[in-house]
Design an enzyme around this catalytic site. Structure first.
Site, PDB file in Angstrom:
ATOM      1  N   LYS A 117       0.843  -1.194   0.000  1.00  0.00           N
ATOM      2  CA  LYS A 117       0.000   0.000   0.000  1.00  0.00           C
ATOM      3  C   LYS A 117       0.880   1.247   0.000  1.00  0.00           C
ATOM      4  O   LYS A 117       1.841   1.328   0.763  1.00  0.00           O
ATOM      5  CB  LYS A 117      -0.911  -0.016   1.228  1.00  0.00           C
ATOM      6  CG  LYS A 117      -1.845   1.187   1.343  1.00  0.00           C
ATOM      7  CD  LYS A 117      -2.671   1.083   2.615  1.00  0.00           C
ATOM      8  CE  LYS A 117      -3.572   2.285   2.831  1.00  0.00           C
ATOM      9  NZ  LYS A 117      -4.339   2.183   4.099  1.00  0.00           N
ATOM     10  N   SER A 170      -8.999   2.587   3.608  1.00  0.00           N
ATOM     11  CA  SER A 170      -8.138   3.176   2.612  1.00  0.00           C
ATOM     12  C   SER A 170      -7.191   2.174   1.938  1.00  0.00           C
ATOM     13  O   SER A 170      -6.457   2.535   1.029  1.00  0.00           O
ATOM     14  CB  SER A 170      -7.298   4.274   3.284  1.00  0.00           C
ATOM     15  OG  SER A 170      -6.424   3.735   4.277  1.00  0.00           O
ATOM     16  N   SER A 180      -9.356   0.585   7.820  1.00  0.00           N
ATOM     17  CA  SER A 180      -8.831   0.668   6.459  1.00  0.00           C
ATOM     18  C   SER A 180      -8.363  -0.649   5.859  1.00  0.00           C
ATOM     19  O   SER A 180      -8.187  -0.734   4.641  1.00  0.00           O
ATOM     20  CB  SER A 180      -7.672   1.677   6.411  1.00  0.00           C
ATOM     21  OG  SER A 180      -8.139   2.984   6.594  1.00  0.00           O
TER      22      SER A 180
END
Length: 487
Positions: free
Chosen positions: A72, A150, A174
């Site tokens: 990520k 996220s 997230s």
């Protein structure tokens, strides 16, 4: 030989038994990404040539020799690679990381090969992965729907069959929200279990709410990799209790008869789970009872007052302002309104107006809420809490629009109701892809354990994986190449 939808453990086995080389596995992974990513937009920074060099030298006896993964693009760094955190100004500045984070180093030592960086909303602040910097990530189950946020790019990459495992981080749901919307396993470990270092960023890991974790296809992968990435490093602000034994050994361990509370809806009445989320949770509760556990309605009393910490949320702009100031130092100039999204600019402006005493009060409110949460496990004698991961279905892309005037619009209470409370308390929580909704979309169900007790989560999650298997489900917009291999 095909590694499509093999989990990381099975993929590594191909290398260990000589069926495939790391380079062959990587080449097939790249083929999947090149075929699928244009539609999904999960991988924003391909690192194929660098990955090939790593694959050529990876030790064949490493636990996960040659297994590809994505990182990520937020908080955790890989040396020499572009890093933007979803921020347009940082992307346009061409910033590249000057170090490997501990997570990346440990993954490399385990034999994993970093194949690319995954999409994230700007600064990880929004509940849908639709940054202006990179464009939206689309859900492999329905490309008109959101993957959540996220860690949306990471979850989508695993769900679409691009890679068997992905990094994510979780400061308010997230990891777990995208895992629920995309139909994969999402593990948020105990606070301090996995280091985010060596940087001390995002204002003390979002006031202690954020932690690194994983998106996987199987429980055995989540457990084995957690063993490899766990551990305290100098400067880490938090430290999780040492596990009693390796997490991998917990996968098939007998959990015994556990006391499991069920919270299918918001006990405060401030939000409501939709009927399908409630039904999914009750279905899993029935299975847990059939497995011999003591299952009953129950939840920490404090949740009856709501889980959304208003006092702390008023100060979230301080974290945004502090992080933008830190990043500005890396590129040698201040960020302007054109460098960030309107909502981010609005958060920053609000944050600069918050005084030190008000911010400290917000952090104190987190600690007080955590104390009341933990008592349910530590003093009242419960082992697990079962909830819907997200009590609604995946929203349409574009539905969660935030503005400078109302930056919190993208973090609706219905999405984080069952998530952020475990960021506040620091407890481990796991989203499992156990049920599908009537429209075919995944519906995650969450289990949360006492602080430091990932072992309990893993044992029960494995029971559910056997009783309610998910590994054979395939999204309609995943990779359509060679037929899947077998475990």
């Amino acid at each position: 030989m095909s590694t499509q939808y093999l989990d990381a453990t099975a993929t590594a086995r191909l290398v260990h038994d000589g069926t495939a080389t790391p380079v062959e596995i990587l080449d097939e992974c790249i083929k999947r990404i090149e075929s699928t990513n244009p539609q999904i937009n999960a991988v924003i920074v391909p690192l194929f040539e660098k990955a090939r060099a790593e694959a050529e030298t990876v030790p064949r006896d490493a636990p996960f020799a040659g297994v590809p993964y994505v990182l990520k693009d937020l908080t955790v760094h890989s040396k020499g690679d572009p890093y933007s955190g979803g921020i347009r100004g940082l992307k346009s500045a061409g910033y590249r990381s000057d170090h490997d984070s501990h997570f990346v180093r440990r993954m490399r030592e385990a034999g994993f090969v970093l194949v690319g960086k995954a999409n994230t909303p700007e600064m990880g602040m929004y509940a849908s992965t639709e940054p202006l910097a990179w464009g939206p990530t689309r859900n492999p189950w329905d490309v008109t729907r959101s993957v959540g946020g996220s860690s949306g790019g990471s979850a989508a990459a695993v769900a679409a069959g691009m890679v068997p495992i992905a990094h994510g981080n979780d400061g308010g749901g997230s990891i777990r929200m995208p895992s629920s919307f995309c139909g994969v396993v999402g593990l948020k470990p105990t606070r301090g279990r996995v280091s985010s270092g060596p940087l001390i960023a995002e204002s003390d890991n979002v006031s202690g709410k954020a932690t690194e974790g994983l998106h996987t296809l199987s429980i055995r992968d989540a457990a084995a990799v957690l063993d490899l990435i766990s551990g305290h490093h100098a400067g880490d602000p938090y430290w999780a209790p040492t596990p009693r034994r390796s997490f991998a050994t917990e996968v098939d361990a007998d959990p015994g008869r556990l006391r499991i509370g069920v919270m299918a809806d918001d006990p405060s009445g401030k939000t409501h789970a939709d009927p399908e989320a409630v039904a999914a949770t009750m279905k899993v509760a029935e299975v847990l009872a059939e497995l011999g556990h003591d299952v009953a309605e129950g939840h920490p009393e404090i949740l009856g007052s709501g889980t959304y910490n208003e006092l702390w949320f008023q100060s979230v702009g301080v974290i945004i302002a502090r992080e933008l100031d830190r990043l500005a130092g890396l590129i040698g100039r201040e960020f302007t309104e054109d460098d960030v999204e309107p909502a981010t600019w609005g958060y920053m402006q609000q944050g600069r107006k918050v005084g030190g005493i008000a911010y400290a009060a917000g952090v104190d409110a987190l600690r007080e809420q955590a104390r009341e949460m933990e008592r349910w496990w530590e003093e009242d004698g419960w082992d697990l809490l079962l909830t819907p991961t997200v009590p609604v279905g995946a929203p349409q892309l574009g539905q969660l629009a935030a503005t400078a005037e109302n930056p919190g619009a993208s973090v609706t209470r219905s999405l984080v109701q069952n998530l952020q409370m475990f960021n506040v308390s620091g407890q481990p929580a796991l989203s499992l892809p156990l049920v599908q909704r009537r429209d075919g979309m995944p519906q995650g169900v969450q289990l949360a354990a006492a602080y430091g007790r990932e072992d309990v989560l893993i044992r029960v999650a494995r029971q559910l994986e056997v009783a309610m298997p998910w590994m054979d489900r395939r999204p309609p917009h995943g990779y359509e190449g060679d037929p899947a291999g077998t475990r």
